[in-house]
Scaffold this motif. Structure first.
Motif, short mmCIF file in Angstrom:
data_model
loop_
_atom_site.label_atom_id
_atom_site.label_comp_id
_atom_site.label_asym_id
_atom_site.label_seq_id
_atom_site.Cartn_x
_atom_site.Cartn_y
_atom_site.Cartn_z
N GLY A 64 22.43 -19.81 -27.83
CA GLY A 64 20.98 -19.49 -27.81
C GLY A 64 20.76 -19.31 -29.10
N ARG A 69 18.06 -20.60 -37.30
CA ARG A 69 17.92 -19.62 -38.28
C ARG A 69 19.26 -19.48 -38.91
NH1 ARG A 69 18.47 -13.76 -38.28
NH2 ARG A 69 19.14 -14.06 -36.30
N ASP A 85 21.27 -24.42 -27.26
CA ASP A 85 19.98 -23.84 -26.62
C ASP A 85 19.50 -24.74 -25.73
OD1 ASP A 85 18.34 -21.54 -28.16
OD2 ASP A 85 17.05 -22.63 -26.77
N SER A 110 22.49 -24.60 -21.02
CA SER A 110 22.57 -23.33 -20.63
C SER A 110 23.84 -22.57 -21.10
CB SER A 110 22.11 -23.18 -19.45
OG SER A 110 22.48 -21.57 -19.05
N GLY A 111 23.76 -21.53 -21.68
CA GLY A 111 25.11 -20.59 -22.00
C GLY A 111 25.59 -20.29 -20.72
N ASP A 138 17.53 -16.94 -20.36
CA ASP A 138 16.96 -17.76 -19.13
C ASP A 138 17.97 -18.23 -18.25
OD1 ASP A 138 14.50 -17.69 -20.15
OD2 ASP A 138 14.35 -19.96 -20.70
C1 LIG Z 1 15.54 -14.05 -29.14
S1 LIG Z 1 16.01 -15.91 -29.26
C2 LIG Z 1 17.32 -15.93 -30.62
C3 LIG Z 1 17.52 -16.99 -31.25
C4 LIG Z 1 18.77 -16.90 -32.20
N1 LIG Z 1 19.78 -16.64 -31.62
C5 LIG Z 1 18.56 -16.26 -33.51
O1 LIG Z 1 19.32 -15.51 -33.82
O2 LIG Z 1 17.62 -16.61 -34.41
C6 LIG Z 1 16.62 -16.47 -27.91
C7 LIG Z 1 17.21 -17.87 -27.87
O3 LIG Z 1 17.97 -18.08 -26.62
C8 LIG Z 1 17.79 -19.20 -26.10
N2 LIG Z 1 18.20 -18.97 -24.67
C9 LIG Z 1 17.78 -18.14 -23.49
N3 LIG Z 1 18.36 -18.29 -22.63
C10 LIG Z 1 19.33 -19.53 -22.79
C11 LIG Z 1 20.17 -19.98 -21.98
N4 LIG Z 1 20.74 -19.85 -20.61
N5 LIG Z 1 21.24 -20.92 -22.73
C12 LIG Z 1 21.02 -21.33 -23.86
N6 LIG Z 1 20.02 -20.68 -24.70
C13 LIG Z 1 19.15 -19.76 -23.94
C14 LIG Z 1 16.16 -19.24 -26.08
O4 LIG Z 1 15.90 -20.48 -26.03
C15 LIG Z 1 16.09 -18.91 -27.77
O5 LIG Z 1 16.17 -19.75 -28.58
#
Ligand SMILES: C[S@@+](CC[C@H](N)C(=O)[O-])C[C@H]1O[C@@H](n2cnc3c(N)ncnc32)[C@H](O)[C@@H]1O
Length: 250
Positions: A64, A69, A85, A110-111, A138
């Motif tokens: 994710g 960043r 992501d 997806s994670g 998600d």
């Molecule tokens: C709150 S943001 C944090 C982004 C990053 N970790 C940071 O610290 O800047 C959450 C991130 O998780 C990703 N995300 C949500 N569900 C996910 C999933 N099932 N698999 C992978 N990424 C996911 C979203 O697309 C988003 O980029």
């Protein structure tokens, strides 16, 4: 004593409809005006640097990763960075950033499918779940948690999880979110339930804030050994090591 299994609500259905904007994310979160959010982001980076020894021998797997960043801060010191992501808009910028480094790889997916996505043994992986990523997840958090543990454990790696604390959702969360309305939309009290950690906005953003008890149970479910943690009123960051991860001073 750990009693019941952690029961985290599966809030995935509406957040799939949420549209991230990279530009607004950078403006309102990374460079945003909320002092607590700035302090949190700095604390996360410091925690990683203070706790992960010999980063040049390790592969960071940011699950994710958003628009990258943290990827740009880790690639110069890591052996390798794998950024995963699910969001197409954020992935564009993530790929652009990763292209500047010959040791950074982006995987779209997806994670919840982490083990399958990585699909090989990784020596000394450091898995990262930063900035409350398990909050606006998600998918199915429970599966994601099992996948984080499985990948870290089978490769004898490490894991850093960083979460917002439900105890702070009212006094810090609400004013902090007011500074991110361009990205996340306006707080919708009718669709939210702060007492149970559910924050929702008018634009279908939703985030889950873990209670203290749930964070303790989460650590338990992740197994391994909690080697360090920060328990702030606003955030809780913990570092878990699995057998034989490289430790000690570099
Ligand atoms: C709150 S943001 C944090 C982004 C990053 N970790 C940071 O610290 O800047 C959450 C991130 O998780 C990703 N995300 C949500 N569900 C996910 C999933 N099932 N698999 C992978 N990424 C996911 C979203 O697309 C988003 O980029």
């Amino acid at each position: 004593m750990y009693m019941a299994m952690l029961e985290i609500p599966d809030l995935g259905s509406t957040s799939y409809m949420f549209k991230w904007s990279t530009e607004q994310y950078i403006e309102e979160v990374e460079n945003g005006s909320d002092p607590g959010l700035q302090e949190y982001q700095a604390a996360e980076i410091k925690f990683i640097k203070d706790n992960i020894t010999k980063p040049e021998e390790k592969t960071f797997i940011d699950v994710g990763a958003g628009y990258g960043r943290v990827v740009t801060q880790l690639a110069p010191i890591a052996k390798q960075v794998i950024a995963i992501d699910i969001d197409k808009q954020l992935l564009e910028e993530l790929r652009r950033r990763a292209n500047h480094f010959n040791n950074a790889l982006v995987i779209e997916g997806s994670g919840d499918d982490l083990v399958k996505l990585i699909n090989k043994d990784i020596e000394h992986p450091v898995l990262l779940s930063l900035q409350n990523t398990l909050g606006p997840w998600d998918g199915n958090r429970q599966i994601a948690i099992q996948q984080l543990r499985a990948l870290a454990e089978q490769n004898k790696g490490e894991l850093i999880v960083s979460l917002f604390c439900r105890e702070a959702i009212q006094d810090w969360g609400i004013p902090m979110y007011a500074t991110t309305e361009g990205l996340l939309g306006k707080y919708d009290p009718a669709k939210s339930d702060l007492a149970t950690g559910i924050y929702r906005t008018s634009t279908n953003y939703e985030s889950y804030w873990f209670s203290e008890e749930e964070r303790e149970e989460l650590k338990h479910q992740l197994g391994g050994h909690v080697s360090n943690e920060i328990r702030d009123h606003k955030y809780h960051i913990f570092h878990i090591t699995y057998a034989e991860s490289i430790q000690g001073a570099s």
